[in-house]
Design an enzyme around this catalytic site. Sequence first.
Site, PDB file in Angstrom:
ATOM      1  N   SER A  53      81.574 122.576  58.872  1.00  0.00           N
ATOM      2  CA  SER A  53      82.052 121.375  58.173  1.00  0.00           C
ATOM      3  C   SER A  53      81.238 120.137  58.529  1.00  0.00           C
ATOM      4  O   SER A  53      81.399 119.086  57.893  1.00  0.00           O
ATOM      5  CB  SER A  53      83.531 121.126  58.497  1.00  0.00           C
ATOM      6  OG  SER A  53      84.281 122.277  58.212  1.00  0.00           O
ATOM      7  N   HIS A  78      99.344 143.807  62.777  1.00  0.00           N
ATOM      8  CA  HIS A  78      98.533 144.436  61.714  1.00  0.00           C
ATOM      9  C   HIS A  78      97.388 145.252  62.311  1.00  0.00           C
ATOM     10  O   HIS A  78      96.709 145.962  61.592  1.00  0.00           O
ATOM     11  CB  HIS A  78      98.028 143.405  60.694  1.00  0.00           C
ATOM     12  CG  HIS A  78      97.046 142.407  61.204  1.00  0.00           C
ATOM     13  ND1 HIS A  78      96.954 141.131  60.716  1.00  0.00           N
ATOM     14  CD2 HIS A  78      96.107 142.487  62.160  1.00  0.00           C
ATOM     15  CE1 HIS A  78      95.997 140.481  61.348  1.00  0.00           C
ATOM     16  NE2 HIS A  78      95.472 141.284  62.224  1.00  0.00           N
ATOM     17  N   HIS A  79      97.184 145.136  63.636  1.00  0.00           N
ATOM     18  CA  HIS A  79      96.227 146.031  64.304  1.00  0.00           C
ATOM     19  C   HIS A  79      96.886 147.365  64.649  1.00  0.00           C
ATOM     20  O   HIS A  79      96.246 148.231  65.220  1.00  0.00           O
ATOM     21  CB  HIS A  79      95.716 145.390  65.595  1.00  0.00           C
ATOM     22  CG  HIS A  79      94.999 144.087  65.374  1.00  0.00           C
ATOM     23  ND1 HIS A  79      93.640 144.012  65.177  1.00  0.00           N
ATOM     24  CD2 HIS A  79      95.453 142.817  65.291  1.00  0.00           C
ATOM     25  CE1 HIS A  79      93.286 142.747  65.004  1.00  0.00           C
ATOM     26  NE2 HIS A  79      94.361 141.999  65.065  1.00  0.00           N
ATOM     27  N   HIS A 139      79.843 146.311  75.795  1.00  0.00           N
ATOM     28  CA  HIS A 139      79.260 145.496  74.724  1.00  0.00           C
ATOM     29  C   HIS A 139      80.326 144.555  74.155  1.00  0.00           C
ATOM     30  O   HIS A 139      80.098 143.350  74.030  1.00  0.00           O
ATOM     31  CB  HIS A 139      78.684 146.396  73.627  1.00  0.00           C
ATOM     32  CG  HIS A 139      78.395 145.683  72.339  1.00  0.00           C
ATOM     33  ND1 HIS A 139      77.354 144.794  72.207  1.00  0.00           N
ATOM     34  CD2 HIS A 139      79.025 145.692  71.134  1.00  0.00           C
ATOM     35  CE1 HIS A 139      77.351 144.300  70.974  1.00  0.00           C
ATOM     36  NE2 HIS A 139      78.359 144.829  70.299  1.00  0.00           N
ATOM     37  N   SER A 196      89.075 130.513  83.702  1.00  0.00           N
ATOM     38  CA  SER A 196      88.017 129.638  83.208  1.00  0.00           C
ATOM     39  C   SER A 196      88.371 129.099  81.827  1.00  0.00           C
ATOM     40  O   SER A 196      88.267 127.901  81.565  1.00  0.00           O
ATOM     41  CB  SER A 196      86.709 130.418  83.173  1.00  0.00           C
ATOM     42  OG  SER A 196      85.769 129.750  82.401  1.00  0.00           O
ATOM     43  N   SER A 197      88.824 130.003  80.933  1.00  0.00           N
ATOM     44  CA  SER A 197      89.130 129.566  79.569  1.00  0.00           C
ATOM     45  C   SER A 197      90.294 128.592  79.542  1.00  0.00           C
ATOM     46  O   SER A 197      90.272 127.604  78.792  1.00  0.00           O
ATOM     47  CB  SER A 197      89.503 130.768  78.703  1.00  0.00           C
ATOM     48  OG  SER A 197      88.410 131.605  78.562  1.00  0.00           O
ATOM     49  N   LYS A 245      89.473 126.625  52.916  1.00  0.00           N
ATOM     50  CA  LYS A 245      88.282 126.175  53.635  1.00  0.00           C
ATOM     51  C   LYS A 245      87.009 126.514  52.868  1.00  0.00           C
ATOM     52  O   LYS A 245      86.133 125.674  52.673  1.00  0.00           O
ATOM     53  CB  LYS A 245      88.235 126.820  55.021  1.00  0.00           C
ATOM     54  CG  LYS A 245      89.248 126.201  55.966  1.00  0.00           C
ATOM     55  CD  LYS A 245      88.955 126.600  57.391  1.00  0.00           C
ATOM     56  CE  LYS A 245      89.543 125.613  58.351  1.00  0.00           C
ATOM     57  NZ  LYS A 245      88.771 124.381  58.462  1.00  0.00           N
ATOM     58  N   ASP A 256      82.454 110.875  79.131  1.00  0.00           N
ATOM     59  CA  ASP A 256      82.345 112.226  79.684  1.00  0.00           C
ATOM     60  C   ASP A 256      83.654 112.945  79.391  1.00  0.00           C
ATOM     61  O   ASP A 256      84.536 112.409  78.710  1.00  0.00           O
ATOM     62  CB  ASP A 256      82.088 112.167  81.209  1.00  0.00           C
ATOM     63  CG  ASP A 256      81.378 113.419  81.720  1.00  0.00           C
ATOM     64  OD1 ASP A 256      81.820 114.528  81.365  1.00  0.00           O
ATOM     65  OD2 ASP A 256      80.393 113.288  82.460  1.00  0.00           O
ATOM     66  N   ARG A 314      85.211 155.041  64.439  1.00  0.00           N
ATOM     67  CA  ARG A 314      84.430 154.224  65.353  1.00  0.00           C
ATOM     68  C   ARG A 314      84.450 154.848  66.747  1.00  0.00           C
ATOM     69  O   ARG A 314      85.208 155.779  67.007  1.00  0.00           O
ATOM     70  CB  ARG A 314      84.986 152.796  65.387  1.00  0.00           C
ATOM     71  CG  ARG A 314      86.380 152.710  65.927  1.00  0.00           C
ATOM     72  CD  ARG A 314      87.011 151.359  65.663  1.00  0.00           C
ATOM     73  NE  ARG A 314      86.549 150.340  66.594  1.00  0.00           N
ATOM     74  CZ  ARG A 314      87.297 149.297  66.981  1.00  0.00           C
ATOM     75  NH1 ARG A 314      88.527 149.140  66.518  1.00  0.00           N
ATOM     76  NH2 ARG A 314      86.820 148.398  67.807  1.00  0.00           N
ATOM     77  N   TRP A 362      86.968 147.866  74.269  1.00  0.00           N
ATOM     78  CA  TRP A 362      87.255 146.491  74.704  1.00  0.00           C
ATOM     79  C   TRP A 362      88.741 146.176  74.582  1.00  0.00           C
ATOM     80  O   TRP A 362      89.240 145.232  75.178  1.00  0.00           O
ATOM     81  CB  TRP A 362      86.399 145.471  73.944  1.00  0.00           C
ATOM     82  CG  TRP A 362      86.983 144.988  72.650  1.00  0.00           C
ATOM     83  CD1 TRP A 362      86.884 145.583  71.445  1.00  0.00           C
ATOM     84  CD2 TRP A 362      87.782 143.799  72.448  1.00  0.00           C
ATOM     85  NE1 TRP A 362      87.562 144.867  70.497  1.00  0.00           N
ATOM     86  CE2 TRP A 362      88.124 143.764  71.078  1.00  0.00           C
ATOM     87  CE3 TRP A 362      88.236 142.775  73.284  1.00  0.00           C
ATOM     88  CZ2 TRP A 362      88.907 142.755  70.532  1.00  0.00           C
ATOM     89  CZ3 TRP A 362      89.018 141.768  72.716  1.00  0.00           C
ATOM     90  CH2 TRP A 362      89.342 141.762  71.362  1.00  0.00           C
ATOM     91  N   TYR A 402      90.715 134.081  66.399  1.00  0.00           N
ATOM     92  CA  TYR A 402      90.628 132.737  65.804  1.00  0.00           C
ATOM     93  C   TYR A 402      90.058 131.736  66.790  1.00  0.00           C
ATOM     94  O   TYR A 402      89.448 130.736  66.384  1.00  0.00           O
ATOM     95  CB  TYR A 402      91.993 132.301  65.261  1.00  0.00           C
ATOM     96  CG  TYR A 402      92.364 133.143  64.074  1.00  0.00           C
ATOM     97  CD1 TYR A 402      91.737 132.943  62.854  1.00  0.00           C
ATOM     98  CD2 TYR A 402      93.271 134.171  64.177  1.00  0.00           C
ATOM     99  CE1 TYR A 402      92.011 133.752  61.779  1.00  0.00           C
ATOM    100  CE2 TYR A 402      93.559 134.996  63.108  1.00  0.00           C
ATOM    101  CZ  TYR A 402      92.927 134.773  61.911  1.00  0.00           C
ATOM    102  OH  TYR A 402      93.190 135.593  60.845  1.00  0.00           O
ATOM    103  N   THR A 414      92.384 130.123  54.663  1.00  0.00           N
ATOM    104  CA  THR A 414      90.968 130.459  54.815  1.00  0.00           C
ATOM    105  C   THR A 414      90.242 130.241  53.497  1.00  0.00           C
ATOM    106  O   THR A 414      89.129 129.713  53.460  1.00  0.00           O
ATOM    107  CB  THR A 414      90.799 131.915  55.290  1.00  0.00           C
ATOM    108  OG1 THR A 414      91.739 132.165  56.335  1.00  0.00           O
ATOM    109  CG2 THR A 414      89.412 132.173  55.801  1.00  0.00           C
ATOM    110  N   HIS A 458      95.012 138.712  68.674  1.00  0.00           N
ATOM    111  CA  HIS A 458      94.795 138.112  67.365  1.00  0.00           C
ATOM    112  C   HIS A 458      94.469 136.618  67.447  1.00  0.00           C
ATOM    113  O   HIS A 458      93.489 136.191  66.862  1.00  0.00           O
ATOM    114  CB  HIS A 458      95.879 138.420  66.349  1.00  0.00           C
ATOM    115  CG  HIS A 458      95.291 138.240  64.983  1.00  0.00           C
ATOM    116  ND1 HIS A 458      94.476 139.180  64.419  1.00  0.00           N
ATOM    117  CD2 HIS A 458      95.271 137.176  64.167  1.00  0.00           C
ATOM    118  CE1 HIS A 458      93.986 138.700  63.290  1.00  0.00           C
ATOM    119  NE2 HIS A 458      94.458 137.500  63.104  1.00  0.00           N
ATOM    120  N   GLU A 489      92.989 135.348  69.796  1.00  0.00           N
ATOM    121  CA  GLU A 489      91.637 135.388  70.361  1.00  0.00           C
ATOM    122  C   GLU A 489      90.553 135.383  69.273  1.00  0.00           C
ATOM    123  O   GLU A 489      89.547 134.693  69.394  1.00  0.00           O
ATOM    124  CB  GLU A 489      91.498 136.622  71.252  1.00  0.00           C
ATOM    125  CG  GLU A 489      90.080 136.968  71.697  1.00  0.00           C
ATOM    126  CD  GLU A 489      89.472 135.954  72.634  1.00  0.00           C
ATOM    127  OE1 GLU A 489      90.230 135.189  73.251  1.00  0.00           O
ATOM    128  OE2 GLU A 489      88.238 135.917  72.749  1.00  0.00           O
TER     129      GLU A 489
END
Lengths: 533, 352
Positions: free
Chosen positions: A267, A301-302, A75, A168-169, A330, A104, A449, A140, A256, A327, A252, A254
Amino acid sequence: MNNTAAHDDHHGPEKGLLRWIKTTNHKDIGTLYLWFAFAMLIVGGALAMGIRAELLHPGLQLMDPHFFNQLTTMHGLIMVFGAIMPAMVGLGNWLIPMMVGAPDMALPRLNNWSFWILPFAALILVSTFFMEGGAPAFGWTFYAPLSTAFAPDSTDFFIFAVHLLGFSSIMGAINIIATVLNMRAPEMRLMDMPLFVWTWLITSFLLIGAMPVLAGVVTMMLTDRNFGTAFFDATGGGDPVMFQHIFWFFGHPEVYIMILPAFGIISHILPTFARKPLFGYSSMVYATASIAFLSYIVWAHHMFLTGMPVAGELYFMYATMLIAVPTGVKVFNWVATMWKGSLTFEAPMLWALSFVFLFTIGGFSGLMLGIAPADIQYHDTYFVVAHFHYVLVTGSLWAIIAATLYWLPKWVGKMYNEKLAKIHFWWAMISVNVLFFPQHFLGLAGMPRRIPDYSLQFADFNWISSIGAFAFGLSFILFAYIVVDCIRNGAPTSERPWYSAKGLEWTLSSPAAYHSFNTPPSRAEILEESQHS
Amino acid sequence: MISKSALAEYGLNMTQGVTSTSQDIYDLHMLIFWVCVVIGVVVFGAIFYSIISFRKSQGAKAAHFHESTTVELIWTGIPILILIAMAIPASKVLIDIETLDKADMTVKITGHQWKWQYEYPEQGIGYISNLAQSSKDAINSDKKPENYLLEVDNPLVLPVDTKIRFLITSSDVIHNWWVPELAVKQDANPGFINDSWTEIDKEGVYRGQCAELCGKDHGFMPIVVEAVSKDAFAAWVAGQKAGAEAAAASATKTWSEDELMASGENIYNTNCSGCHQKDGSGIPGVFPAMSGSSITNGPAAEHLDIVINGKGGMPAFKMLGDSDLASVITYERRAFGNSGSVVQPSDVTSAR
């Protein structure tokens, strides 16, 4: 330039299925990305329904714990790499050339390749469900050594799929950088660019920085598993915690990567329906760049509970807290955009407003998680699950849905059914909160979890959460109907269906021509359509 | 008062716990929570005010301002001040948690897939703590015991008012030892030792769970801490030592096959059936079958080596006693239609 334009007119889309396989057109590829992302959203969503069905009541009713772990792992992987990221790339493909006044993308063949890798990577990933030992079952985040010495053979297919997704990315990111920097209308300065273009440009640099690190860590896993190395194995001189450092150095940025383009989308939508220019355009650009920079220096921090020295914990706590500043800027700017505006509440605006509201809730829980000592009690509980679903579902996914409804009239030249879209919004808005809000309580009360079964004090909130999940899952059938109904039966629209909208894309016909701008827009047009005029 | 007890039943908020650390963390959590609430009221208030007052349908005309350096500086500066105000108490609590001058006693905690091992090096005792049978039996039944999935066969017994140092490690994958009421949560990393500490203020039973995904039965390795008075703890230690001596004595005698099989079945169901299944059929591709395997039917030496020292994904079981290992290995070799040889505790002693 005129010759090229005349030449281009002979190239319409090819007929039949081959059009989609051979296409190098940014709109076709954008469409492919978006449908692929939607298909993956349904697959990942189906897995989530399985998870929530098992968690409806205490006990093991539907599956054994090993299969449950496969569901949570797949998932997460499918939603991150299959749904959210490709959807953002799809939106970028559709919108960036139109927004910067280009015909293009800069690298059309590369563009075709970056898309067509994806379905194969996804097939490889999903096929692991049918292999001996089952799909990846280590979360994951695939922490070693659970994902190396203790994982099923199918893990090598997972590693290959991750490599392909990374290719790809990276190619997609190179293409966007080349397009924004080289194909932009000559009269458009960087600080004239709309925010969606800015946020995607910055995101592309995050992708180029982060994805090779992911490729590195899965390659180290591959050699640990098959070629006798011991990067993550202490008995061979390695360190399992090093895996987490490398993973989160990718992981991390990722997160963002998944949220910055969403900031761009919001915006655009808020000023249109507030009938007022975006407040603080340049501070929005600087805030995005600051968030991107900070995303590279907060990864641990993870990992507050891995046994880090106190000085490391203090540093990562302070750096993490700093993210709240840009943040916050924004969110304040969005509120200031609405202040003294003239608001209407069409469906894209409803999604954008609820984004600001719910993403901010996710931001609050993120701030709480960043406080290292408090993280001792939050870490790896449902509080974390609630947090990242508030920022990813009611953040990124909300923005993707908002963007789809907002630009769909431009893409297909027809208007969606506003009444159905409003019903869909309220259905999803209520059910998503029934789904995720109680998970805050579960986490604070101590539910870890990634568990398939739980003790009795967690039963009530899990039941509520599961009911919310089923209702939320169903809402996507209505969303698919709204989009298909618009494409087939929608009423034709003008070139600027939201008459207060600004941006070069709204100067094109609806639907936009196969090649967007054959002659670049003039300085006057650019200024007229810019977000800071 | 009524509403407070009703809330406690559902568990809406973090526990205040029974240590100064857990209380400090709770206070910090509530501080940040209220800061977020205040910011939320201001921000959401401004959003709702805009939604209500600045509607086009109410005749609102849009203003055209879109920039103000002063305002931007204010709402960059104020959050920084709020964050500094939060960082000061957070740093203080963190440094307190991470500093331990001198411990009164030490407990070594080792995570295994999927159980905890507790050793008291100063007292010379140690044992394994598994999910209680009452919870295992209730997984597929409608009648669940009160502490379903939060009950173990051998709880960790600790004295109150004592500074206890935990040394936490793992024998296989990463686990995490978490007891919310003690506010101790620390990763157990294979090959490395992490430390943490606690000083429990109140006698009682405190329950927790593994908090790091560690494979199939991650959700089924709970932690139970029994905090008792210092005297009761000393008495408990004496009892444990006597029990350990009796077990050592039993390891030198020769057991009958029936005795080995009877004790082996219990040990198998506690330690092995999670992967290899109760009927020995395993899970193809992940956990090998016991029945008909070349290991369980082949020479005992190889079987002993795998169980004692582990192999690949199979954890080492050297923490079990000689007679327990002999029983479970005999059970694996004689049950499930297998015809391997009987193994005696003395065989285990020499194989170590």
